[in-house]
Write an enzyme that holds these catalytic residues in place. Structure first.
Site, PDB file in Angstrom:
ATOM      1  N   HIS A 234       0.867  -1.186   0.000  1.00 51.65           N
ATOM      2  CA  HIS A 234       0.000   0.000   0.000  1.00 51.65           C
ATOM      3  C   HIS A 234       0.900   1.231   0.000  1.00 51.65           C
ATOM      4  CE1 HIS A 234      -3.074   2.872   1.139  1.00 51.65           C
ATOM      5  NE2 HIS A 234      -3.994   1.933   1.073  1.00 51.65           N
ATOM      6  N   ARG A 255      -6.409   9.941  -0.935  1.00 56.73           N
ATOM      7  CA  ARG A 255      -5.946  10.234  -2.302  1.00 56.73           C
ATOM      8  C   ARG A 255      -7.135  10.374  -3.245  1.00 56.73           C
ATOM      9  NH1 ARG A 255      -3.464   6.046  -4.550  1.00 56.73           N
ATOM     10  NH2 ARG A 255      -3.827   4.564  -2.866  1.00 56.73           N
TER      11      ARG A 255
END
Length: 556
Positions: A234, A255
């Site tokens: 990740h 994000r």
């Protein structure tokens, strides 16, 4: 030694294990179901840690075909097509049943419909959620229902080995940490749902109790595993040296909501690597962060900066309360300032080879969730993980309930497994397993991590062979009850087995695809659109290849 008999033995209490137990009992309440979990029931595992949410097609403007295509593109077409198709088609049914059967509360919009948000790699906002605490909600509600149905629950009780005779599985040898005394559990059907192996790397977002137990158990039992080189990192693990939050995930929706990544030169760098900037898939953003750090443009603590302050304090408070609180605990204010992040080991796309009803190639053994391989191919999309665990956990439960009625019970001698687990007590003066485990995780991180090459992986394989020999000589003293050194010895035995599979498969695959990136073979090679397999044969780790499972033409 205590002995138990049960119709169905479920190993693991994350989303897959809970769904398997729940659906087995609801299919036939007369069945005897036993659930064993390495940690505390309802408080352990990685499903509980899910922040993002659950990918499911609910809008008439979306479609399961679109979800399928996103999943296949994310997985670089290495996915088992039938498993991926089953995932997207079952997910709407499962989400509805999770509400009806267990009362899982997903967030609603102003019209009362389930609210859906977007995560990276999706062409439609299809992620249902419970704020950024989705996993806690799912596990809490499912745990309540499993307990309410009278399931026998064995907490802090690890599986040491599966009980196998003539290639069939008839239960498992369990070791409760509280007593240190073994339990042989004979079962008609065993469901393996222990979770993955992300903590085999020194920087990890996953629950530390995970060390690849399920993969190692299945491998020693003779099952076929696949895609073990596909370790997902990740991109935004929290950098917090000295804190227990170091490596923990900062949710992907930061994000997706518009968060920006910057290097130490205040450059928003992701545009150099992908035109989607921060909304690219996890593998691409992880590599972007890695290359910036490796080029000397990282933060003082070896990360990059993630900034969402431009979204406004109110939006951050409303959208990310869990992340805001986590950052407060390390002295950072997400509303006002950037935070340091770096890639962190997060998920294993590989696992035991299964069909759409969770059958492994060992009769009596069903596998679901992260213990299984094939659904996600070379890269998992955010939001597809908890969908995988619940969709296939449900299928495993339904299949177990039906199969258990047809299958006999058999008594298998557990002495060989017990003898192997007790071997550290027969030695003195050996090394401490905790130190070996830390050394192992560093080898995996530095030589088989985000960016790989043949030289580093060959060095890792040699190092793992040497570690294996040293593990065979560790010693343990003291009481068997709550003996953390003994538990660590069992952990590292399994973890190194998994590490060897990962490193060897990564060396064999001479291309870059999805999460597997090699600097010496930096392009995707169409001739490698195939799965690598591994199994135990004649005491050796044997590797093979298989064609990707595609849907029959009539089904497309």
């Amino acid at each position: 030694m205590e002995e138990l008999e049960t119709d169905i033995l479920v190993l693991g209490s994350g989303g897959a294990g809970l769904m398997a137990a729940l659906y087995a009992l609801d299919t036939n309440p007369k069945l005897n179901v036993t659930l064993a979990t390495k940690g505390l029931f309802g408080k352990s595992g990685c499903t509980r840690m899910v922040q993002g949410g659950y990918n499911v097609v609910l809008s008439p403007n979306d479609s399961t075909e679109r979800h399928f295509q996103d999943t296949m593109l994310g997985g670089h077409w290495l996915n088992n097509h039938i498993l991926a198709r089953t995932l997207v088609e079952d997910a709407p049914v499962v989400v509805h049943e999770m509400w009806e059967k267990a009362g899982v509360r997903f967030a609603r919009d102003k019209d009362g419909n389930l609210h859906q948000k977007g995560l990276a790699g999706q062409t439609f906002d299809r992620t249902v959620h419970h704020g950024d605490l989705t996993g806690i909600e799912i596990v809490s509600r499912l745990s309540e229902q499993v307990r309410a149905r009278g399931t026998r629950i064995l907490e802090e009780c690890r599986a040491v080995d599966l009980l196998v005779e003539d290639g069939e599985v008839f239960g498992a040898v369990l070791l409760p940490a509280r007593t240190g005394e073994f339990i042989a559990v004979r079962a008609k059907i065993t469901v393996l749902a222990t979770g993955g192996s992300a903590p085999i790397f020194s920087v990890s977002s996953a629950s530390l109790e995970k060390c690849g137990d399920g993969y190692a158990l299945a491998y020693r039992a003779g099952a076929t595993l696949m895609d073990m080189e596909m370790s997902q990192f990740h991109p935004t693990g929290l950098v917090a040296p000295g804190s227990r939050f170091n490596g923990s995930v900062i949710a992907e929706e930061l994000r997706a909501a518009g968060g920006h990544l910057y290097n130490s030169e205040n450059e928003r760098f992701m545009g150099k690597y992908n035109p989607r900037f921060e909304k690219a898939t996890r593998d691409e953003v992880s590599r972007g962060c890695y290359f910036e750090i490796a080029a000397g443009r990282g933060t003082p603590n070896g990360g990059v900066w993630l900034d969402v302050s431009h979204l406004g304090a109110k939006a951050v408070e409303e959208l990310f309360p869990g992340m805001l609180e986590r950052c407060f605990l390390i002295g950072r204010d997400l509303r006002k300032e950037p935070i340091e992040v770096c890639p962190t080991s997060h998920f294993e796309m590989g696992g035991v080879r299964i069909d759409r009803d969770c059958h492994s190639d060992l009769p009596g053994l069903l596998v679901a969730g992260e213990d299984s391989g094939g659904v996600h191919g070379a890269n998992r999309l955010g939001g597809n993980g908890v969908a995988d665990s619940t969709v296939y956990g449900r299928r495993a439960g339904l299949r177990a309930a039906n199969t258990a009625l047809e299958r006999r019970m058999k008594k298998v001698d557990p002495s060989r497994s017990i003898s192997a687990a007790l071997s550290p007590w027969e030695r003195t003066g050996g090394e401490q397993p905790q130190a070996l485990h830390a050394e192992f995780r560093d080898v995996m991180w530095t030589k088989v991590g985000v960016v790989r090459d043949a030289t580093a992986m060959s060095e890792a394989i040699d190092a793992l062979q040497a570690l294996q020999q040293r593990i065979d000589h560790v010693s343990v003293t003291g009481s068997r009850a709550y003996n953390l050194t003994w538990q660590s010895a069992l952990d590292v035995r399994n973890a190194v087995t998994v590490g060897q599979m990962v490193a060897q498969c990564a060396l064999i695959r001479q291309e870059s695809r999805g999460a597997h990136y090699r600097s010496d073979f930096s392009s995707e090679d169409p001739s490698w659109t195939k799965n690598l397999t591994v199994r135990l044969e004649s005491g050796q780790m044997r590797f093979g290849e298989q064609e990707v499972v595609r849907e029959p033409a009539a089904a497309r």
